[in-house]
Scaffold this motif. Structure first.
Motif, PDB file in Angstrom:
ATOM      1  N   VAL A  23       7.505   4.820  -6.918  1.00 10.83           N
ATOM      2  CA  VAL A  23       8.101   4.487  -5.617  1.00 10.83           C
ATOM      3  C   VAL A  23       9.192   3.443  -5.789  1.00 10.83           C
ATOM      4  N   VAL A  24       8.919   2.423  -6.597  1.00 12.80           N
ATOM      5  CA  VAL A  24       9.900   1.351  -6.801  1.00 12.80           C
ATOM      6  C   VAL A  24      11.156   1.887  -7.473  1.00 12.80           C
ATOM      7  N   ARG A  25      10.972   2.794  -8.435  1.00 13.14           N
ATOM      8  CA  ARG A  25      12.123   3.321  -9.191  1.00 13.14           C
ATOM      9  C   ARG A  25      13.078   4.130  -8.320  1.00 13.14           C
ATOM     10  N   LEU A  26      12.634   4.578  -7.158  1.00 16.63           N
ATOM     11  CA  LEU A  26      13.537   5.314  -6.274  1.00 16.63           C
ATOM     12  C   LEU A  26      14.719   4.460  -5.837  1.00 16.63           C
ATOM     13  N   TYR A  27      14.567   3.146  -5.924  1.00 14.80           N
ATOM     14  CA  TYR A  27      15.647   2.272  -5.466  1.00 14.80           C
ATOM     15  C   TYR A  27      16.791   2.163  -6.466  1.00 14.80           C
ATOM     16  N   ARG A  28      16.736   2.969  -7.524  1.00 16.40           N
ATOM     17  CA  ARG A  28      17.949   3.091  -8.343  1.00 16.40           C
ATOM     18  C   ARG A  28      19.026   3.885  -7.597  1.00 16.40           C
ATOM     19  N   TYR A  29      18.592   4.591  -6.543  1.00 20.63           N
ATOM     20  CA  TYR A  29      19.545   5.265  -5.658  1.00 20.63           C
ATOM     21  C   TYR A  29      20.040   4.255  -4.619  1.00 20.63           C
ATOM     22  N   PRO A  30      21.315   3.895  -4.635  1.00 18.99           N
ATOM     23  CA  PRO A  30      21.816   2.886  -3.676  1.00 18.99           C
ATOM     24  C   PRO A  30      21.603   3.295  -2.223  1.00 18.99           C
ATOM     25  N   SER A  48       0.788  -1.232   0.000  1.00 16.18           N
ATOM     26  CA  SER A  48       0.000   0.000   0.000  1.00 16.18           C
ATOM     27  C   SER A  48       0.825   1.290   0.000  1.00 16.18           C
ATOM     28  N   PRO A  49       2.071   1.330   0.512  1.00 13.12           N
ATOM     29  CA  PRO A  49       2.831   2.582   0.418  1.00 13.12           C
ATOM     30  C   PRO A  49       2.992   3.092  -1.007  1.00 13.12           C
ATOM     31  N   MET A  50       2.990   2.199  -1.989  1.00 16.77           N
ATOM     32  CA  MET A  50       3.116   2.634  -3.379  1.00 16.77           C
ATOM     33  C   MET A  50       1.912   3.456  -3.818  1.00 16.77           C
ATOM     34  N   VAL A  51       0.812   3.350  -3.078  1.00 15.00           N
ATOM     35  CA  VAL A  51      -0.390   4.133  -3.368  1.00 15.00           C
ATOM     36  C   VAL A  51      -0.417   5.414  -2.545  1.00 15.00           C
ATOM     37  N   TRP A  52      -0.226   5.278  -1.222  1.00 11.53           N
ATOM     38  CA  TRP A  52      -0.396   6.425  -0.333  1.00 11.53           C
ATOM     39  C   TRP A  52       0.705   7.470  -0.497  1.00 11.53           C
ATOM     40  N   GLY A  53       1.933   7.039  -0.768  1.00 10.61           N
ATOM     41  CA  GLY A  53       3.016   8.005  -0.923  1.00 10.61           C
ATOM     42  C   GLY A  53       2.751   8.998  -2.042  1.00 10.61           C
ATOM     43  N   PRO A  54       2.523   8.534  -3.274  1.00 13.79           N
ATOM     44  CA  PRO A  54       2.211   9.472  -4.367  1.00 13.79           C
ATOM     45  C   PRO A  54       0.940  10.280  -4.125  1.00 13.79           C
ATOM     46  N   GLY A 108      11.617  17.262  -2.007  1.00 16.47           N
ATOM     47  CA  GLY A 108      10.512  17.424  -2.937  1.00 16.47           C
ATOM     48  C   GLY A 108       9.699  16.166  -3.153  1.00 16.47           C
ATOM     49  N   ARG A 109      10.268  14.997  -2.822  1.00 14.83           N
ATOM     50  CA  ARG A 109       9.567  13.722  -2.996  1.00 14.83           C
ATOM     51  C   ARG A 109       9.575  12.930  -1.686  1.00 14.83           C
ATOM     52  N   SER A 110       9.534  13.644  -0.573  1.00 11.05           N
ATOM     53  CA  SER A 110       9.693  12.995   0.735  1.00 11.05           C
ATOM     54  C   SER A 110       8.636  11.926   0.967  1.00 11.05           C
ATOM     55  N   SER A 111       7.389  12.202   0.563  1.00  9.08           N
ATOM     56  CA  SER A 111       6.319  11.232   0.789  1.00  9.08           C
ATOM     57  C   SER A 111       6.590   9.933   0.039  1.00  9.08           C
ATOM     58  N   GLU A 112       7.123  10.037  -1.173  1.00  7.73           N
ATOM     59  CA  GLU A 112       7.412   8.843  -1.964  1.00  7.73           C
ATOM     60  C   GLU A 112       8.619   8.091  -1.409  1.00  7.73           C
ATOM     61  N   VAL A 113       9.622   8.837  -0.929  1.00  5.14           N
ATOM     62  CA  VAL A 113      10.803   8.187  -0.350  1.00  5.14           C
ATOM     63  C   VAL A 113      10.414   7.427   0.916  1.00  5.14           C
ATOM     64  N   VAL A 114       9.610   8.054   1.776  1.00  6.04           N
ATOM     65  CA  VAL A 114       9.129   7.378   2.988  1.00  6.04           C
ATOM     66  C   VAL A 114       8.294   6.156   2.606  1.00  6.04           C
ATOM     67  N   ALA A 115       7.460   6.306   1.563  1.00 11.63           N
ATOM     68  CA  ALA A 115       6.631   5.186   1.113  1.00 11.63           C
ATOM     69  C   ALA A 115       7.493   4.007   0.670  1.00 11.63           C
ATOM     70  N   GLY A 116       8.556   4.287  -0.075  1.00 10.13           N
ATOM     71  CA  GLY A 116       9.447   3.217  -0.518  1.00 10.13           C
ATOM     72  C   GLY A 116      10.120   2.522   0.650  1.00 10.13           C
ATOM     73  N   ASN A 117      10.490   3.303   1.665  1.00 11.24           N
ATOM     74  CA  ASN A 117      11.123   2.714   2.836  1.00 11.24           C
ATOM     75  C   ASN A 117      10.160   1.801   3.581  1.00 11.24           C
ATOM     76  N   TYR A 118       8.917   2.250   3.749  1.00 15.57           N
ATOM     77  CA  TYR A 118       7.921   1.414   4.432  1.00 15.57           C
ATOM     78  C   TYR A 118       7.545   0.198   3.597  1.00 15.57           C
ATOM     79  N   MET A 119       7.553   0.351   2.288  1.00 13.50           N
ATOM     80  CA  MET A 119       7.226  -0.781   1.422  1.00 13.50           C
ATOM     81  C   MET A 119       8.187  -1.936   1.659  1.00 13.50           C
ATOM     82  N   ILE A 120       9.481  -1.654   1.624  1.00 16.00           N
ATOM     83  CA  ILE A 120      10.453  -2.736   1.758  1.00 16.00           C
ATOM     84  C   ILE A 120      10.506  -3.249   3.190  1.00 16.00           C
TER      85      ILE A 120
END
Length: 392
Positions: free
Chosen positions: A161-168, A4-10, A309-321
């Motif tokens: 959200v998933v694509r943010l993980y191109r950042y190591p 669900s973070p992939m939905v709520w973050g964006p 600028g994308r804090s909600s999406e970054v937090v969402a990606g962290n909670y997703m994993i």
């Protein structure tokens, strides 16, 4: 909770924090009623899945609200208080649930959850202002319907959200958070099945008492963990003359790489070898609870700082994993303990923490360079595409 973070973050970025929270709170309240009234096991699971899907909105969008309101040097302190609720709940929930099912029906657990959800919904509706500085939905004004649909899909596509993980650095911090959640859920989930036989406990309320130890640790850590993370940031600002987001990660290294693995080893092997009686596991569960609140504010606040600028999406990606690992830990801990013993399983959990700590240290040193390299590559690709389109 993992998906669900992939939905709520964006959504939090597009429509703002307030209405995203209100919608999810109302749905959480409604699905809690459905869980309490579930006529069979299938419907029970369905409503539990639906409540879980809504529940992560509070964690993601709530953290983003803190990022909107507080300065970078104050965020971890505020986030420490916020996270105390998310950690104390899983610790004290089984204790309260143990009391309820000892004397009442299990449905009363979810009527209590419904009541809490109703109070939360009212508080969000009446007291939560809009905190985001710019809603992307404002950019839709004047566009045709097809253009609006296209824009909304671009902004709310879960793949963002998933694509943010191109950042190591984001991937590593996600794994570090996952190691902590793995430790937390693999420690809390099998308490009834591991400690009850070990100490000859016979009722849910007796095993529920063990959850008080980590819960008290989380509560005590609330007063110090976030403040420590902010102190480390200020220390490195004085040292460098500027703020670097990765410096915050240094505040969690000792707790994550030494204290919590040590507690896990003592806990697992004391149970395995039947040494120390009840006091020893209670003490180490308390200490690891304190240490977790020295880690989560650091890691979560880093997610707010690193890409504002994308804090909600970054937090969402962290909670997703982290919740995918929580699901994995919850599902596998008991079979693994039965297969290899609680001592070796705790050793594996401790090893996961140590490896995550080493990677987090590497991020604190090299993470800024990784980010800048990827951002430069993205800018170059955009420039090449723009040049190619101009030639056409």
């Amino acid at each position: 909770m993992g998906l669900s973070p992939m939905v709520w973050g964006p959504l939090g970025q597009v429509y703002g924090r307030r209405w995203t929270q209100i919608v999810s709170a109302v749905l959480f309240f409604a699905f809690s009623i459905g869980t309490a009234l579930a006529p069979n096991l299938v419907s029970f699971f369905i409503f539990r899945v639906l409540t879980a899907f809504q529940g992560t909105s509070f964690l993601i969008v709530g953290a983003s609200c803190i990022g909107d309101i507080y300065r970078p040097t104050e965020r971890a302190t505020a986030l420490g208080w916020f996270l105390s609720g998310t950690l104390i709940g899983p610790a004290f929930g089984p204790f309260i649930g143990g009391i309820i099912v000892t004397f009442r029906t299990w449905r009363d657990i979810f009527w209590l959850q419904t009541a809490l959800a109703g109070v939360g919904t009212a508080l969000v509706f009446f007291l939560l202002p809009e905190t985001i500085h710019h809603k992307r939905s404002a950019e839709l004004a004047g566009l045709k319907t097809a253009e609006k649909v296209h824009k909304l899909w671009q902004w709310t596509n879960p793949w963002r959200v998933v694509r943010l993980y191109r950042y190591p650095n984001l991937l590593i911090v996600g794994l570090a958070s996952s190691s902590l959640v793995w430790n937390m859920y693999s420690l809390l989930t099998p308490i009834r099945y591991v400690l009850n036989p070990r100490f000859h406990l016979t009722s849910p309320i007796q095993s529920g008492l063990f959850y008080i130890a980590p819960g008290c640790g989380y509560l005590l850590g609330t007063f110090f963990g976030g403040r420590w993370a902010d102190y480390v940031v200020k220390k490195y600002i004085r040292k460098r003359g500027r703020r670097v987001s990765e410096d915050r990660l240094r505040s969690c290294l000792v707790a994550m790489g030494v204290v919590i693995p040590g507690c896990m080893l003592v806990y697992g092997w004391s149970i395995e070898k039947e040494k120390g009686g009840i006091p020893l596991p209670v003490i180490v569960m308390f200490l690891q609870g304190v240490a977790q609140l020295f880690c989560f504010p650091s890691l979560n606040t880093y997610c707010l700082d690193v890409m504002q600028g994308r804090s909600s999406e970054v937090v969402a990606g962290n909670y997703m994993i982290r919740y995918l690992f929580a699901a994995l830990g919850t599902a596998t801990c008991l079979p693994a303990i039965e297969a290899i013993g609680v001592g070796w399983f705790s050793t594996i959990s401790a090893g996961f923490l140590v490896v995550s700590t080493l990677l987090t240290y590497a991020t604190s040193v090299y993470g800024r360079g990784w980010r800048e390299t990827i951002d430069e590559d993205r800018q170059e690709k955009k420039a090449r595409h723009a040049h190619s389109d101009a030639e056409k």
